[in-house]
Design a protein around this motif. Structure first.
Motif, short mmCIF file in Angstrom:
data_model
loop_
_atom_site.label_atom_id
_atom_site.label_comp_id
_atom_site.label_asym_id
_atom_site.label_seq_id
_atom_site.Cartn_x
_atom_site.Cartn_y
_atom_site.Cartn_z
N SER A 1 32.35 49.84 54.89
CA SER A 1 31.40 51.09 55.94
C SER A 1 30.82 50.24 57.31
CB SER A 1 30.24 51.59 54.82
OG SER A 1 29.43 50.60 54.52
N GLU A 2 30.38 49.09 56.90
CA GLU A 2 29.67 49.32 58.72
C GLU A 2 30.45 48.94 59.42
OE1 GLU A 2 26.52 46.09 59.79
OE2 GLU A 2 28.14 45.45 57.95
N ILE A 3 32.27 48.80 59.59
CA ILE A 3 32.78 48.69 60.72
C ILE A 3 34.16 49.50 59.94
CG2 ILE A 3 32.47 46.23 61.15
CD1 ILE A 3 35.01 45.10 59.47
N ASN A 4 33.79 50.26 59.25
CA ASN A 4 35.12 51.53 58.86
C ASN A 4 35.74 51.14 59.29
OD1 ASN A 4 35.68 53.82 58.54
ND2 ASN A 4 36.36 54.71 60.62
N SER A 5 36.68 49.93 58.59
CA SER A 5 37.96 48.93 58.07
C SER A 5 38.31 48.34 56.94
CB SER A 5 37.51 47.73 58.98
OG SER A 5 39.09 47.10 59.50
N VAL A 6 39.65 48.25 56.44
CA VAL A 6 39.56 48.39 55.24
C VAL A 6 40.85 46.38 55.73
CG1 VAL A 6 42.17 48.48 53.11
CG2 VAL A 6 40.76 50.15 54.68
N GLU A 7 39.73 45.97 54.96
CA GLU A 7 40.43 44.24 54.10
C GLU A 7 41.22 43.72 53.12
OE1 GLU A 7 37.00 41.47 55.03
OE2 GLU A 7 35.49 42.96 56.53
N LYS A 8 41.83 43.11 53.52
CA LYS A 8 42.40 42.56 51.78
C LYS A 8 42.20 41.19 51.79
CE LYS A 8 46.87 42.31 53.38
NZ LYS A 8 48.46 41.77 53.79
N ILE A 9 41.39 41.15 50.35
CA ILE A 9 40.70 39.97 49.63
C ILE A 9 41.54 39.20 49.20
CG2 ILE A 9 38.74 38.59 48.18
CD1 ILE A 9 38.19 41.03 50.86
N THR A 10 42.62 38.54 49.58
CA THR A 10 43.57 37.20 49.22
C THR A 10 43.15 36.17 48.48
OG1 THR A 10 44.21 36.47 50.84
CG2 THR A 10 45.14 39.30 49.87
N GLY A 11 42.47 35.71 47.49
CA GLY A 11 41.65 34.40 47.31
C GLY A 11 42.86 34.22 46.73
N LYS A 12 43.17 32.43 46.62
CA LYS A 12 44.43 31.52 45.87
C LYS A 12 44.28 31.85 44.36
CE LYS A 12 44.90 27.53 49.56
NZ LYS A 12 44.79 26.41 50.09
N GLY A 13 45.75 31.28 44.30
CA GLY A 13 45.16 32.02 43.16
C GLY A 13 47.26 31.80 42.10
N MET A 14 47.88 31.33 41.17
CA MET A 14 49.16 32.06 40.48
C MET A 14 49.81 32.98 39.11
SD MET A 14 50.19 27.96 39.32
CE MET A 14 51.55 28.15 39.14
N VAL A 15 50.50 33.44 38.93
CA VAL A 15 50.49 34.36 38.50
C VAL A 15 50.37 32.64 37.06
CG1 VAL A 15 52.63 35.65 39.44
CG2 VAL A 15 52.96 33.71 37.98
N LEU A 16 49.75 34.09 35.53
CA LEU A 16 49.98 33.27 34.53
C LEU A 16 51.09 33.27 33.94
CD1 LEU A 16 47.53 36.51 33.39
CD2 LEU A 16 46.48 33.67 33.91
N GLY A 17 50.83 32.12 33.02
CA GLY A 17 51.83 31.61 32.27
C GLY A 17 53.17 30.52 33.11
N LEU A 18 53.17 30.80 34.39
CA LEU A 18 54.02 30.16 35.52
C LEU A 18 54.13 28.96 35.31
CD1 LEU A 18 56.39 31.08 36.85
CD2 LEU A 18 55.21 30.82 39.17
N GLY A 19 52.67 28.10 35.62
CA GLY A 19 52.75 26.73 36.04
C GLY A 19 51.85 26.14 34.18
N LYS A 20 51.38 24.58 34.55
CA LYS A 20 51.02 24.12 33.48
C LYS A 20 49.59 24.58 33.76
CE LYS A 20 54.61 20.06 33.35
NZ LYS A 20 54.41 18.65 33.34
N ASN A 21 49.01 24.34 32.64
CA ASN A 21 47.18 24.70 32.66
C ASN A 21 46.57 24.11 33.74
OD1 ASN A 21 48.16 26.13 30.42
ND2 ASN A 21 47.02 24.89 29.35
N GLU A 22 46.59 22.36 34.19
CA GLU A 22 45.96 21.80 35.08
C GLU A 22 46.29 22.45 35.94
OE1 GLU A 22 45.43 17.00 36.56
OE2 GLU A 22 46.24 17.87 34.95
N LEU A 23 47.68 22.25 36.99
CA LEU A 23 48.49 22.67 38.28
C LEU A 23 47.27 24.01 38.68
CD1 LEU A 23 49.96 22.94 40.40
CD2 LEU A 23 51.61 24.20 39.44
N PHE A 24 46.87 25.31 37.11
CA PHE A 24 47.32 27.18 37.79
C PHE A 24 45.20 26.92 37.59
CE2 PHE A 24 44.50 30.46 35.60
CZ PHE A 24 45.05 31.50 35.84
N ASP A 25 44.58 26.15 36.99
CA ASP A 25 43.34 25.73 36.82
C ASP A 25 42.72 25.25 38.40
OD1 ASP A 25 43.17 26.53 34.57
OD2 ASP A 25 42.86 24.36 33.42
N ASN A 26 43.51 24.61 38.75
CA ASN A 26 43.12 23.68 39.72
C ASN A 26 43.91 24.30 41.74
OD1 ASN A 26 42.38 21.13 39.30
ND2 ASN A 26 44.12 20.44 39.21
#
Length: 692
Positions: free
Chosen positions: A585-610
């Protein structure tokens, strides 16, 4: 041994009164005596090992020593009588006594059987029955011999002994062939076996009739001299006139012969009916069969029930060894199978491998054919599985089914009349099959509709029932599946009065499968939230659990965002999901927040966590957080254009002053207006959180 006995007995029957002491006469009598003495002991000995060993007999040596000892004594006695007491009367008495000895040995065998019956190995079916019957016939032959000599004064006919021993030979051959004993394959087809048994039975009856006629024709009959008068019947002491006596004798023989013939004819009819039933040779009633099949064809049945009804009725009426039916849809798809005579797996494999070949080979046929006319490879497969005839079922020139028919239980092939009848029935099946297709389609549609309605109610019930009431936040959400059920989900996990965790996710695919995974992952997240995990840790734990259950072609995108009014901050983690749209609201604009991450169930647990990262930032009054699934931005209009992120961000800016529920509705309506008459392509979910 038995053949030798027959030869000796036959020769001796004609020469018993010619007591010449030449070499051949002595040899004839000794051969006859030897066989008469040892035939029954050898049969008893054989039965200790045939059709399988019987240790209970073999271990008790005396069981076989007794008949052989009696046989030796009998042979010695007959030889002494013949050599040293050469008179017809003494020899006949010795032979009669020997026959009684044989009768006694047969009775001895039956007594031994009943004594040790409980210790004998369990029979395979009625394996001993033919042998028991043949021994009883042999016993009857011996008894008949004695009756013939003692009461009629004439020797027994050679044919009676011949038949009794033929029965023993046939019993042995039948038992070996029927139960594959001694590594011999002597099996005779049932229809041939039926003809042989009927033929032998009639020969036996004819021999009895001839024997009876010969016996009554040799007797002398005394008839009273009856004279008819006007006042009554007088019996005169004077003997009958010889010509009249002869006439009466012939008439008596004729009447007795007619009575014997009638009795034997009735007996033959009864036995033949029994054998016809035993060997499945009963007469087929085409009219009755047509009526019963018509009842099945006119019933409203499913494909499965129709196939079962037809197969069972054909099996029952035609007495078939094997029969099957295959239905096709659109000239190629195997959609209904039923069979009798072999296991399910073998028939399914056969249909899957040869279904299309069956269609290609019967496409031009108008009637049933023998499999001999099929290509060599198909013919071999059909013969191996037990089919002999192929009958097409057509509708408007298209193949919609096929009858596969084997041989009858009597092991006869179907005759031309049978084939014509089955072809006629197949020609009437198409209406019932098409009705069954329609009935099944409607049933499937109703069932799917009912199941989806239940699934939809369950899915809607799993979504939040109410919006959390948190001071300083205006929250609203909605999920619209593309089908009756979908794979989108959202949730509000409210642990404290001044904070909330927003969950949104999307299971790949649509429909029931996606909805099932959605329910599972939603349940896991709700359970894990009780441990007060951060958004990143919550998604990591969820991935560890879901990776055990997800199939390879499924995956889940998700986002977890923890919003705290007290600290005026939001912490989020994104597992391959659509970005968070943040209106500043301060700048009257829309931002896309895109943190890193991969979908559930696609890779190994360690790879997903990292790979998964957590994002934190502050917010202020008037800010808006928009959570969506990709069904919003990927919605298409009639020109195949996507709604897109630009339209979405513009909508969010334009509706910034509205309440959260109004913003939500405005976005949904705009997307639907954009799509126009196009069907909803994907599930659509919108969650709006406005800071007030």
């Amino acid at each position: 041994m038995m053949v030798g006995y027959l030869i000796a007995n036959g020769l001796y029957t004609f020469k018993r009164y010619l007591l010449d002491k030449d070499f051949f006469s002595i040899l004839d009598f000794l051969l006859f005596s030897f066989n008469l003495s040892f035939a029954v002991p050898i049969i008893i000995h054989t039965l200790n090992y045939f059709p399988f060993e019987k240790p209970v007999y073999i271990e008790r040596k005396w069981i076989i020593i007794v008949p052989y000892t009696i046989g030796i004594l009998n042979f010695v006695a007959l030889s002494i009588v013949y050599l040293f007491f050469p008179t017809i009367m003494i020899i006949n008495q010795a032979i009669n006594l020997s026959v009684f000895v044989s009768i006694g040995l047969i009775a001895y065998k039956f007594v031994i059987f009943f004594i040790f019956k409980k210790k004998l190995p369990k029979e395979r079916g009625n394996i001993f029955l033919p042998l028991k019957i043949s021994l009883l016939i042999l016993l009857a032959s011996f008894v008949y011999s004695q009756i013939s000599i003692l009461y009629f004064g004439s020797p027994p006919l050679f044919i009676t002994h011949l038949i009794s021993y033929i029965f023993i030979l046939l019993a042995l051959v039948y038992t070996i062939g029927r139960y594959n004993l001694l590594d011999l394959n002597l099996r005779i087809r049932l229809n041939i076996r039926h003809s042989i048994i009927i033929g032998l039975w009639r020969i036996f009856l004819i021999s009895i009739l001839i024997t009876f006629i010969l016996l009554i024709s040799t007797n002398q009959y005394e008839f009273p001299n009856i004279h008819l008068t006007k006042s009554g019947i007088e019996i005169i002491d004077k003997p009958l006139n010889p010509s009249l006596q002869s006439t009466y004798e012939k008439l008596t023989i004729l009447i007795l012969s007619a009575i014997a013939f009638f009795i034997l004819w009735k007996l033959n009819k009864y036995v033949k009916n029994y054998l016809d039933k035993r060997y499945f040779k009963t007469r087929f009633d085409y009219r009755r069969a047509a009526n019963e099949l018509y009842d099945i064809l006119t019933s409203n049945l499913s494909i499965k029930d129709l196939a079962i009804g037809l197969v069972n009725k054909l099996k029952q009426q035609f007495k078939l060894k094997s029969v099957g039916i295959i239905f096709f849809r659109k000239d190629e798809k195997v959609c209904g199978l039923e069979h009798y005579g072999f296991d399910d797996e073998r028939f399914m494999e056969f249909c899957n491998l040869w279904g299309n070949d069956i269609i290609n080979n019967i496409r031009s046929l108008d009637r049933g054919i023998r499999i001999d006319y099929l290509p060599q490879e198909m013919k071999s497969i059909f013969k191996d599985i037990g089919f002999r005839f192929l009958i097409p079922i057509k509708s408007k020139g298209e193949i919609i089914g096929s009858l596969l028919v084997g041989e009858k239980l009597s092991e006869e092939s179907l005759n031309q009349e049978d084939i014509q009848f089955l072809t006629s029935i197949a020609g009437q099946m198409f209406i019932a099959i098409e009705n069954a297709f329609l009935y099944e389609d409607l049933a499937i549609q109703d069932r799917i509709k009912h199941e989806l309605e239940i699934a939809r109610k369950i899915q809607l019930a799993s979504l939040p029932n109410s919006i959390p009431n948190i001071e300083g936040l205006d929250i609203s959400g909605i999920s619209l599946p593309a089908l009756e059920v979908g794979g989108d989900f959202y949730d509000f996990l409210n642990g404290k009065a001044n904070e909330v965790t927003v969950i949104i996710g999307d299971v790949s695919g649509k429909g029931t499968s996606a909805a099932l995974y959605m329910s599972k992952v939603q349940g896991i997240i709700r359970t894990l939230n009780e441990f007060d995990h951060t958004p990143k840790k919550l998604l990591e734990k969820t991935n560890h659990l879901m990776s055990k259950y997800l199939e390879k072609n499924f995956f889940i995108s998700a986002m977890s965002a923890h919003i705290s009014i007290e600290s005026r901050s939001i912490v989020m983690a994104r597992a391959g999901h659509s970005p968070l749209y943040y209106y500043n609201s301060e700048i009257n604009s829309v931002e896309k927040i895109t943190g890193k991450g991969m979908v559930l169930g696609l890779g190994k647990n360690e790879l997903f966590d990292n790979f998964l990262e957590e994002t934190r930032f502050q917010f202020r009054q008037g800010d808006i957080f928009l959570f969506i699934t990709d069904g919003i931005v990927e919605a298409r209009n009639q020109n195949d254009l996507e709604f897109g992120e630009d339209n979405l961000t513009s909508l969010l800016i334009d509706s910034k002053s509205l309440k959260a529920s109004k913003i939500r509705d405005h976005i949904i309506k705009s997307v639907q207006d954009f799509s126009g008459d196009n069907n909803q392509f994907d599930d659509m979910t919108v969650v709006v959180v406005k800071v007030v």
